[in-house]
Write a protein that holds these residues in place. Structure first.
Motif, PDB file in Angstrom:
ATOM      1  N   LEU A 155      -5.297  80.370  29.113  1.00 51.86           N
ATOM      2  CA  LEU A 155      -5.019  79.497  27.976  1.00 51.86           C
ATOM      3  C   LEU A 155      -6.247  79.361  27.076  1.00 51.86           C
ATOM      4  O   LEU A 155      -6.116  79.262  25.845  1.00 51.86           O
ATOM      5  CB  LEU A 155      -4.572  78.125  28.471  1.00 51.86           C
ATOM      6  CG  LEU A 155      -3.875  77.217  27.450  1.00 51.86           C
ATOM      7  CD1 LEU A 155      -2.671  77.919  26.840  1.00 51.86           C
ATOM      8  CD2 LEU A 155      -3.470  75.899  28.088  1.00 51.86           C
ATOM      9  N   VAL A 156      -7.437  79.377  27.672  1.00 50.20           N
ATOM     10  CA  VAL A 156      -8.666  79.361  26.874  1.00 50.20           C
ATOM     11  C   VAL A 156      -8.724  80.606  25.992  1.00 50.20           C
ATOM     12  O   VAL A 156      -9.025  80.529  24.785  1.00 50.20           O
ATOM     13  CB  VAL A 156      -9.907  79.276  27.780  1.00 50.20           C
ATOM     14  CG1 VAL A 156     -11.180  79.484  26.973  1.00 50.20           C
ATOM     15  CG2 VAL A 156      -9.954  77.922  28.493  1.00 50.20           C
ATOM     16  N   ALA A 157      -8.433  81.771  26.594  1.00 43.42           N
ATOM     17  CA  ALA A 157      -8.438  83.020  25.819  1.00 43.42           C
ATOM     18  C   ALA A 157      -7.404  82.962  24.698  1.00 43.42           C
ATOM     19  O   ALA A 157      -7.670  83.390  23.561  1.00 43.42           O
ATOM     20  CB  ALA A 157      -8.161  84.204  26.743  1.00 43.42           C
ATOM     21  N   HIS A 158      -6.228  82.412  25.001  1.00 49.00           N
ATOM     22  CA  HIS A 158      -5.184  82.288  23.976  1.00 49.00           C
ATOM     23  C   HIS A 158      -5.661  81.421  22.817  1.00 49.00           C
ATOM     24  O   HIS A 158      -5.476  81.766  21.643  1.00 49.00           O
ATOM     25  CB  HIS A 158      -3.925  81.684  24.605  1.00 49.00           C
ATOM     26  CG  HIS A 158      -2.896  81.255  23.607  1.00 49.00           C
ATOM     27  ND1 HIS A 158      -2.894  79.992  23.031  1.00 49.00           N
ATOM     28  CD2 HIS A 158      -1.848  81.923  23.060  1.00 49.00           C
ATOM     29  CE1 HIS A 158      -1.883  79.903  22.189  1.00 49.00           C
ATOM     30  NE2 HIS A 158      -1.233  81.049  22.185  1.00 49.00           N
ATOM     31  N   HIS A 159      -6.289  80.286  23.123  1.00 48.04           N
ATOM     32  CA  HIS A 159      -6.749  79.380  22.070  1.00 48.04           C
ATOM     33  C   HIS A 159      -7.876  80.011  21.236  1.00 48.04           C
ATOM     34  O   HIS A 159      -7.919  79.826  20.020  1.00 48.04           O
ATOM     35  CB  HIS A 159      -7.224  78.061  22.689  1.00 48.04           C
ATOM     36  CG  HIS A 159      -6.124  77.074  22.918  1.00 48.04           C
ATOM     37  ND1 HIS A 159      -4.899  77.434  23.396  1.00 48.04           N
ATOM     38  CD2 HIS A 159      -6.072  75.719  22.715  1.00 48.04           C
ATOM     39  CE1 HIS A 159      -4.132  76.355  23.498  1.00 48.04           C
ATOM     40  NE2 HIS A 159      -4.813  75.307  23.079  1.00 48.04           N
ATOM     41  N   VAL A 160      -8.769  80.741  21.888  1.00 46.04           N
ATOM     42  CA  VAL A 160      -9.863  81.372  21.149  1.00 46.04           C
ATOM     43  C   VAL A 160      -9.314  82.409  20.170  1.00 46.04           C
ATOM     44  O   VAL A 160      -9.696  82.440  18.983  1.00 46.04           O
ATOM     45  CB  VAL A 160     -10.862  82.020  22.125  1.00 46.04           C
ATOM     46  CG1 VAL A 160     -11.856  82.900  21.372  1.00 46.04           C
ATOM     47  CG2 VAL A 160     -11.615  80.938  22.899  1.00 46.04           C
ATOM     48  N   VAL A 161      -8.412  83.259  20.643  1.00 42.92           N
ATOM     49  CA  VAL A 161      -7.817  84.267  19.767  1.00 42.92           C
ATOM     50  C   VAL A 161      -7.043  83.601  18.631  1.00 42.92           C
ATOM     51  O   VAL A 161      -7.123  84.010  17.464  1.00 42.92           O
ATOM     52  CB  VAL A 161      -6.903  85.210  20.575  1.00 42.92           C
ATOM     53  CG1 VAL A 161      -6.128  86.143  19.654  1.00 42.92           C
ATOM     54  CG2 VAL A 161      -7.730  86.023  21.559  1.00 42.92           C
ATOM     55  N   SER A 162      -6.293  82.538  18.965  1.00 41.24           N
ATOM     56  CA  SER A 162      -5.501  81.845  17.948  1.00 41.24           C
ATOM     57  C   SER A 162      -6.400  81.185  16.903  1.00 41.24           C
ATOM     58  O   SER A 162      -6.079  81.203  15.703  1.00 41.24           O
ATOM     59  CB  SER A 162      -4.605  80.792  18.608  1.00 41.24           C
ATOM     60  OG  SER A 162      -3.680  81.402  19.486  1.00 41.24           O
ATOM     61  N   LEU A 163      -7.512  80.617  17.327  1.00 37.68           N
ATOM     62  CA  LEU A 163      -8.434  79.984  16.376  1.00 37.68           C
ATOM     63  C   LEU A 163      -9.077  81.018  15.455  1.00 37.68           C
ATOM     64  O   LEU A 163      -9.250  80.772  14.255  1.00 37.68           O
ATOM     65  CB  LEU A 163      -9.504  79.194  17.126  1.00 37.68           C
ATOM     66  CG  LEU A 163      -9.080  77.827  17.659  1.00 37.68           C
ATOM     67  CD1 LEU A 163     -10.135  77.273  18.613  1.00 37.68           C
ATOM     68  CD2 LEU A 163      -8.844  76.851  16.507  1.00 37.68           C
ATOM     69  N   LEU A 164      -9.429  82.173  15.999  1.00 38.40           N
ATOM     70  CA  LEU A 164      -9.990  83.231  15.151  1.00 38.40           C
ATOM     71  C   LEU A 164      -8.957  83.706  14.125  1.00 38.40           C
ATOM     72  O   LEU A 164      -9.281  83.893  12.933  1.00 38.40           O
ATOM     73  CB  LEU A 164     -10.458  84.397  16.015  1.00 38.40           C
ATOM     74  CG  LEU A 164     -11.687  84.138  16.900  1.00 38.40           C
ATOM     75  CD1 LEU A 164     -11.940  85.328  17.817  1.00 38.40           C
ATOM     76  CD2 LEU A 164     -12.916  83.848  16.045  1.00 38.40           C
ATOM     77  N   ALA A 165      -7.716  83.890  14.566  1.00 39.21           N
ATOM     78  CA  ALA A 165      -6.669  84.302  13.642  1.00 39.21           C
ATOM     79  C   ALA A 165      -6.408  83.214  12.601  1.00 39.21           C
ATOM     80  O   ALA A 165      -6.170  83.503  11.418  1.00 39.21           O
ATOM     81  CB  ALA A 165      -5.391  84.611  14.419  1.00 39.21           C
ATOM     82  N   HIS A 166      -6.459  81.962  13.041  1.00 40.08           N
ATOM     83  CA  HIS A 166      -6.243  80.833  12.124  1.00 40.08           C
ATOM     84  C   HIS A 166      -7.335  80.792  11.055  1.00 40.08           C
ATOM     85  O   HIS A 166      -7.042  80.618   9.859  1.00 40.08           O
ATOM     86  CB  HIS A 166      -6.236  79.536  12.934  1.00 40.08           C
ATOM     87  CG  HIS A 166      -5.937  78.318  12.134  1.00 40.08           C
ATOM     88  ND1 HIS A 166      -4.732  78.120  11.508  1.00 40.08           N
ATOM     89  CD2 HIS A 166      -6.699  77.220  11.847  1.00 40.08           C
ATOM     90  CE1 HIS A 166      -4.752  76.954  10.880  1.00 40.08           C
ATOM     91  NE2 HIS A 166      -5.934  76.400  11.071  1.00 40.08           N
ATOM     92  N   ALA A 167      -8.574  80.967  11.470  1.00 40.49           N
ATOM     93  CA  ALA A 167      -9.679  80.967  10.504  1.00 40.49           C
ATOM     94  C   ALA A 167      -9.527  82.111   9.512  1.00 40.49           C
ATOM     95  O   ALA A 167      -9.758  81.946   8.299  1.00 40.49           O
ATOM     96  CB  ALA A 167     -11.009  81.063  11.243  1.00 40.49           C
TER      97      ALA A 167
END
Length: 272
Positions: A155-167
């Protein structure tokens, strides 16, 4: 009659009470006479401003999130269900089902021509107040999990990838025309996430399992449907847009695979 030298002296005298007007004092003179404290107060008034719409929405969300976390922790507890605490499953539902769809709708209605007008506005003048509010709230929701939730590594990996895509989707100038499709895709996918959270809060049954699978599948289809238009609008950015679309498709595929795994485990448990 002239009145003589004495009368002429009185007429020329500037100190005649009640008749002689005092000279006007300019604002600069008043500020100078007020001293250092007056100058500081004036500077403070110039610096203060009313928070913008995105800032107001974000502050309201943060206050509600903190109060909701405290209340839900007491009411539902922190027992892990489906890999997340019970309070966290309920915590995300208002944001996923109400806040994010409402901000998307408000942002699209702010322009005269719906999504095309919204896209043109993002291209020329930025995300706009309601689009920026959506970006703030969704980013804050993911960052909040790092503070309030003990997450599994996946879930940490999912959030990191999602935050990068969001930015990337929110800040990259060449990708901004595609922001409306990004926001709509996120809102659609979060409805599927809400279905998963509700599923783990309710005692499992055949009915709840079917509802979970149907809603998750429909949200994933909607997310894929938004990925194509997003890529068409952002492809002028080159490889970054291609990577973003590929990552989106991969994450949606993983979501559907995880939903199928959950369904298989539940059916096996019910059969035994």
């Amino acid at each position: 009659m002239d009145g003589g030298p004495a009368m002429q002296t009185i007429q020329r005298s500037p100190r005649i009470s009640g008749i002689q007007r005092s000279p006007r004092i300019s604002g600069a003179a008043v500020s100078t006479q007020a001293g250092p404290s007056g100058a500081r107060d004036s500077a403070h008034r110039r610096e203060w401003r009313t928070p913008s719409v995105p800032e107001q929405v974000l502050l309201g969300w943060l206050v509600c999130a903190d109060l909701g976390r405290r209340w839900l922790t007491v009411w539902l507890g922190s027992e892990l269900v489906g890999g997340a605490a019970r309070w966290r499953c309920a915590f995300g539902l208002p944001t996923q089902l109400v806040v994010l769809p409402a901000l998307c709708y408000r942002a699209s209605r702010a322009e005269a021509h719906g999504i095309p007008g919204w896209s043109a506005r993002c291209s020329s003048r930025g995300l706009g107040p309601w689009g920026a509010a959506f970006a703030y709230v969704f980013g804050a929701a993911m960052l909040y999990d790092f503070v309030a939730v003990r997450m599994r590594p996946v879930l940490v990996a999912h959030h990191v990838v999602s935050l990068l895509a969001h930015a990337y989707a929110c800040l990259r100038a060449r990708a901004r025309p595609a922001f409306p499709w990004y926001a709509l895709g996120v809102a659609a996918l979060e409805i599927g996430s809400a279905a998963a959270s509700a599923f783990w809060l309710i005692p499992p049954s055949r009915t709840t399992l079917v509802c979970f699978l149907v809603l998750m599948t429909l949200s994933n289809i909607a997310g894929l449907a938004c990925t194509g238009p997003w890529w068409r609008e952002a492809r002028n950015d080159g490889p970054a847009a291609h990577v973003g679309a590929a990552v989106s498709v991969a994450l949606i595929g993983i979501r559907q695979w995880e939903a199928a795994k959950v369904s298989g485990r539940i059916r096996l448990a019910q059969a035994m």
